[in-house]
Design a protein around this motif. Structure first.
Motif, PDB file in Angstrom:
ATOM      1  N   UNK A  31       0.844  -1.197   0.000  1.00 53.21           N
ATOM      2  CA  UNK A  31       0.000   0.000   0.000  1.00 53.21           C
ATOM      3  C   UNK A  31       0.879   1.246   0.000  1.00 53.21           C
ATOM      4  N   UNK A  32       0.543   2.185  -0.845  1.00 50.11           N
ATOM      5  CA  UNK A  32       1.289   3.445  -0.904  1.00 50.11           C
ATOM      6  C   UNK A  32       1.029   4.233   0.379  1.00 50.11           C
ATOM      7  N   UNK A  33       2.105   4.657   1.022  1.00 49.36           N
ATOM      8  CA  UNK A  33       1.992   5.223   2.365  1.00 49.36           C
ATOM      9  C   UNK A  33       2.720   6.551   2.467  1.00 49.36           C
ATOM     10  N   UNK A  34       2.082   7.528   3.128  1.00 52.12           N
ATOM     11  CA  UNK A  34       2.806   8.736   3.499  1.00 52.12           C
ATOM     12  C   UNK A  34       2.771   8.868   5.015  1.00 52.12           C
ATOM     13  N   UNK A  35       3.814   9.489   5.561  1.00 53.26           N
ATOM     14  CA  UNK A  35       3.916   9.664   7.009  1.00 53.26           C
ATOM     15  C   UNK A  35       4.083  11.145   7.316  1.00 53.26           C
ATOM     16  N   UNK A  36       3.435  11.590   8.409  1.00 51.51           N
ATOM     17  CA  UNK A  36       3.469  13.011   8.783  1.00 51.51           C
ATOM     18  C   UNK A  36       3.722  13.126  10.280  1.00 51.51           C
ATOM     19  N   UNK A  37       4.751  13.882  10.629  1.00 51.70           N
ATOM     20  CA  UNK A  37       5.039  14.173  12.036  1.00 51.70           C
ATOM     21  C   UNK A  37       5.933  15.403  12.067  1.00 51.70           C
ATOM     22  N   UNK A  38       5.592  16.378  12.893  1.00 46.25           N
ATOM     23  CA  UNK A  38       6.360  17.619  12.904  1.00 46.25           C
ATOM     24  C   UNK A  38       7.642  17.519  13.722  1.00 46.25           C
ATOM     25  N   UNK A  39       7.910  16.361  14.330  1.00 40.80           N
ATOM     26  CA  UNK A  39       9.146  16.160  15.079  1.00 40.80           C
ATOM     27  C   UNK A  39      10.018  15.158  14.329  1.00 40.80           C
ATOM     28  N   UNK A  40      11.227  15.574  13.946  1.00 42.94           N
ATOM     29  CA  UNK A  40      12.097  14.741  13.128  1.00 42.94           C
ATOM     30  C   UNK A  40      12.408  13.383  13.757  1.00 42.94           C
ATOM     31  N   UNK A  41      12.755  13.290  15.061  1.00 42.23           N
ATOM     32  CA  UNK A  41      13.039  11.966  15.644  1.00 42.23           C
ATOM     33  C   UNK A  41      11.854  11.007  15.534  1.00 42.23           C
ATOM     34  N   UNK A  42      10.648  11.525  15.784  1.00 43.20           N
ATOM     35  CA  UNK A  42       9.447  10.680  15.684  1.00 43.20           C
ATOM     36  C   UNK A  42       9.210  10.250  14.241  1.00 43.20           C
ATOM     37  N   UNK A  43       9.463  11.157  13.300  1.00 45.54           N
ATOM     38  CA  UNK A  43       9.283  10.842  11.882  1.00 45.54           C
ATOM     39  C   UNK A  43      10.259   9.752  11.450  1.00 45.54           C
ATOM     40  N   UNK A  44      11.498   9.855  11.894  1.00 44.55           N
ATOM     41  CA  UNK A  44      12.513   8.868  11.530  1.00 44.55           C
ATOM     42  C   UNK A  44      12.196   7.498  12.122  1.00 44.55           C
ATOM     43  N   UNK A  45      11.708   7.470  13.365  1.00 44.26           N
ATOM     44  CA  UNK A  45      11.331   6.201  13.983  1.00 44.26           C
ATOM     45  C   UNK A  45      10.161   5.573  13.237  1.00 44.26           C
ATOM     46  N   UNK A  46       9.176   6.395  12.894  1.00 44.21           N
ATOM     47  CA  UNK A  46       8.016   5.921  12.147  1.00 44.21           C
ATOM     48  C   UNK A  46       8.439   5.343  10.802  1.00 44.21           C
ATOM     49  N   UNK A  47       9.345   6.044  10.132  1.00 49.85           N
ATOM     50  CA  UNK A  47       9.829   5.585   8.824  1.00 49.85           C
ATOM     51  C   UNK A  47      10.566   4.252   8.957  1.00 49.85           C
ATOM     52  N   UNK A  48      11.390   4.139   9.977  1.00 51.42           N
ATOM     53  CA  UNK A  48      12.177   2.922  10.172  1.00 51.42           C
ATOM     54  C   UNK A  48      11.285   1.713  10.455  1.00 51.42           C
ATOM     55  N   UNK A  49      10.280   1.899  11.285  1.00 53.92           N
ATOM     56  CA  UNK A  49       9.373   0.789  11.623  1.00 53.92           C
ATOM     57  C   UNK A  49       8.524   0.395  10.421  1.00 53.92           C
ATOM     58  N   UNK A  50       7.949   1.383   9.744  1.00 57.37           N
ATOM     59  CA  UNK A  50       7.074   1.104   8.603  1.00 57.37           C
ATOM     60  C   UNK A  50       7.834   0.443   7.464  1.00 57.37           C
ATOM     61  N   UNK A  51       9.089   0.814   7.264  1.00 56.73           N
ATOM     62  CA  UNK A  51       9.898   0.257   6.176  1.00 56.73           C
ATOM     63  C   UNK A  51      10.108  -1.244   6.321  1.00 56.73           C
ATOM     64  N   UNK A  52       9.914  -1.759   7.509  1.00 57.81           N
ATOM     65  CA  UNK A  52      10.122  -3.188   7.742  1.00 57.81           C
ATOM     66  C   UNK A  52       8.901  -4.028   7.367  1.00 57.81           C
ATOM     67  N   UNK A  53       7.772  -3.371   7.093  1.00 63.97           N
ATOM     68  CA  UNK A  53       6.552  -4.106   6.743  1.00 63.97           C
ATOM     69  C   UNK A  53       6.406  -4.170   5.224  1.00 63.97           C
ATOM     70  N   UNK A  54       6.374  -5.373   4.671  1.00 60.56           N
ATOM     71  CA  UNK A  54       6.361  -5.554   3.212  1.00 60.56           C
ATOM     72  C   UNK A  54       5.065  -5.095   2.562  1.00 60.56           C
ATOM     73  N   UNK A  55       4.017  -4.861   3.345  1.00 62.21           N
ATOM     74  CA  UNK A  55       2.742  -4.414   2.775  1.00 62.21           C
ATOM     75  C   UNK A  55       2.678  -2.901   2.584  1.00 62.21           C
TER      76      UNK A  55
END
Length: 375
Positions: free
Chosen positions: A1-25
């Motif tokens: 699924x095409x996904x976008x992520x939004x968070x105004x705090x860079x550390x939270x955005x990076x953590x979100x990106x890292x976790x989501x990148x591990x899910x093949x869906x």
């Protein structure tokens, strides 16, 4: 699924990106620190799901979800540090409400819910799971029995089919075939090999349930392969028919380019296919460049970077794409990536070709670094 992520705090955005990148869906197609900017990119990125923080300046997550709810079916997941927004999240039909910090467990639970309501767009290529040829990266032919590969009795049988495939819609002279497949054999032996290999090919196709006609008229062979969908042909036809990228065709454009999994018959090593393989690769790289430039114009630098990197992975010496990528990093103020991008090119050219980057590339590199130092 095409996904976008939004968070105004860079550390939270990076953590979100890292976790989501591990899910093949999930495939991240955009990341934002501003809800308003993400909203402006919705018609370009066409996401299936948005993971958003709630408390953000300018446009908070709840208001963002309410705005997109009015015009599309994009699913929304809130990732927040606050519990008291649960009722408001329910009112904008959020799929889930995840408390920070996000974990793989909470993400996997959410993805199961997302998949229940996800309806992936399908094109003819995706719908077909039989009578299909995959030639970009290797050579696999799926017959009438869904999901089953045609089994070739010999490598020459497979190569003969591959040659017919590349010359489809043409009659092929027997001596032309002999010269391609048995160039060192004496004429009598070459003809004998051709006849036996032709019979093996007919039997293999029949066993695979592929309905086709092979004709021979005065030493010229013709095979009808119109019932088979061919990845290389589908990609070229689409790219030639869609010279301009728009918000309406961008999803299909990307899907078609993703058919390219390597050069034509790459794992087979057919010498005679090199010229055609190079033409297909040129078309593919030009398509990737168009996508990258489209996203640059839209100021979606995340996506533009991804497509430039795919070009450079296949063609490390493509200095035009390297310069464009450095320009992108200049726009985003990423000095370290500019240096890495240039040094990677420089090292490759010196190691593989024993040359330096072009003078123009060196000049751009110095200018980008100078511009960043002035900021």
């Amino acid at each position: 699924m095409r996904t976008i992520i939004i968070d105004d705090e860079r550390p939270s955005l990076e953590l979100l990106k890292r976790i989501i990148s591990k899910n093949e869906n999930l495939e991240i197609v955009g990341e934002f620190m501003d809800g308003q900017e993400a909203l402006e990119q919705m018609d370009i990125l066409l996401p299936d799901v948005v993971f958003a923080d709630i408390e953000m300046p300018y446009l908070n997550g709840i208001d963002f979800a309410a705005r997109i709810k009015e015009k599309d079916d994009t699913q929304v997941v809130f990732v927040t540090a606050y519990e008291h927004y649960a009722l408001e999240a329910f009112e904008v039909n959020a799929v889930n409400y995840i408390m920070k910090p996000i974990t793989m467990e909470s993400l996997n639970i959410t993805v199961k819910r997302l998949l229940k309501y996800y309806k992936p767009p399908k094109n003819l290529w995706e719908q077909r799971k039989k009578n299909k040829i995959l030639s970009l990266g290797g050579l696999q032919i799926y017959g009438e029995k869904e999901g089953e590969l045609v089994k070739w009795p010999t490598l020459k049988t497979k190569e003969l089919f591959a040659y017919f495939l590349c010359e489809r819609d043409r009659e092929l002279d027997k001596w032309q075939l002999c010269d391609i497949l048995w160039p060192d054999a004496v004429p009598e032996k070459a003809i004998h090999s051709l006849h036996s290999t032709m019979n093996r090919m007919k039997s293999a196709l029949k066993a695979g349930g592929i309905k086709t006609t092979i004709q021979c008229n005065k030493g010229k062979y013709f095979i009808d392969l119109q019932s088979l969908l061919w990845d290389a042909e589908e990609m070229i036809i689409y790219l030639n028919s869609n010279q301009e990228i728009t918000s309406k065709n961008i999803l299909t454009f990307e899907k078609v380019l993703n058919l390219y999994q390597g050069e034509l018959f790459e794992s087979e090593g057919y010498i005679w296919a090199i010229e055609q393989s190079e033409k297909i690769k040129r078309n593919y790289l030009e398509g990737r460049k168009k996508l990258a430039e489209y996203y640059m114009v839209c100021k979606n630098y995340y996506q533009a970077e991804k497509h430039f990197e795919k070009i450079i992975k296949i063609e490390p010496t493509n200095e035009d794409s390297v310069v464009r990528l450095m320009w992108l990093y200049c726009l985003t103020g990423n000095k370290m990536q500019i240096i890495y991008c240039y040094k990677r090119l420089e090292e490759y050219l010196r190691k593989e070709l024993h040359i330096d980057p072009k003078d123009s590339t060196k000049k751009f590199y110095r200018e980008f670094l100078t511009n960043l130092q002035k900021l």
